[in-house]
Design an enzyme around this catalytic site. Sequence first.
Site, PDB file in Angstrom:
ATOM      1  N   LYS A  65       4.978 -26.433  36.750  1.00 49.52           N
ATOM      2  CA  LYS A  65       5.512 -27.756  36.426  1.00 49.52           C
ATOM      3  C   LYS A  65       5.052 -28.760  37.470  1.00 49.52           C
ATOM      4  CE  LYS A  65       9.628 -30.347  35.128  1.00 49.52           C
ATOM      5  NZ  LYS A  65       8.999 -30.954  33.958  1.00 49.52           N
ATOM      6  N   HIS A  91      12.344 -24.853  38.060  1.00 41.93           N
ATOM      7  CA  HIS A  91      11.347 -24.670  37.000  1.00 41.93           C
ATOM      8  C   HIS A  91      10.217 -23.763  37.496  1.00 41.93           C
ATOM      9  CE1 HIS A  91      13.224 -28.270  35.208  1.00 41.93           C
ATOM     10  NE2 HIS A  91      12.767 -27.791  34.059  1.00 41.93           N
TER      11      HIS A  91
END
Length: 237
Positions: free
Chosen positions: A152, A148
């Site tokens: 995040k 990600h």
Amino acid sequence: MKTPVRILIHGSSGRMGQALLRLSKQPDSGCVVVATVARRVALCVIDGVPQFAASELASVPDFDVAIDFSLPEGFDAILALCLARKRALVSGTTGLSPAQQAALAAASTQIALTWASNFSLGVAVLHDLVERAAVLLQGWDCDIVESHHTRKQDAPSGTALTLGSAAAQAGAQPHYASIRAGDIIGEHLVQFTAAGERIELVHRASNRDIFAHGALHVAQRVYAKPAGRYRVGELLG
Ligand code: NAD
């Protein structure tokens, strides 16, 4: 014409909140946003939609379903509001604590709700494939690698944990690895390995609209349901 479903967007200034706002404005969305909530707000009204700060949550107008893509620290308040108002909740907020997951389970005896770590159709199918592979590949190593964007906060991702839990229930012992790099929207690789062979099941999200579409779709179905907890797969049809 069907009456549009009245939506409250919780976490509206974030990446997901902005995608939800944009998509819910499309003429065929079947939704109307009655208000939005973010941690802090600069303006009271944007494009005719009232904006509320998290501290003003109790003052939001009536709604049919709240869609929450915020952070764990905002989750308890939106769950409490839905319970107090007897309104449905669709939440994609990840990184919830065990106590928050328990509160979600308890709330489902009073209101209709869906919490999912991933609202994409592709991941719902990946979940089924992982379950089947884990049943058939007893004793193989199972590794889940998720990637990600660097902003995040939780790791492993909620989706990786959900996929791992599906594999574990079928007998596998999943191990996790997390990569945080650049602007990756979300990738999940579930790998089953034995001596001399390997199976890789992978899902790559290239546009976060898939999650917003899924959440709006689920919201329009869950709000009219009796109290209970509904999976995305049950409502995507
Ligand atoms: P973001 O950081 O861009 O936005 C977070 C939003 O939450 C902001 O609007 C912020 O104002 C709001 N917020 C923070 N604290 C709050 C509080 N105490 N009360 C009310 N609002 C508060 O994050 P994002 O990328 O939009 O993701 C939001 C959440 O959704 C994260 O948990 C992320 O992991 C999750 N997510 C889930 C899916 C899925 O399909 N389930 C997909 C993408 C992201």
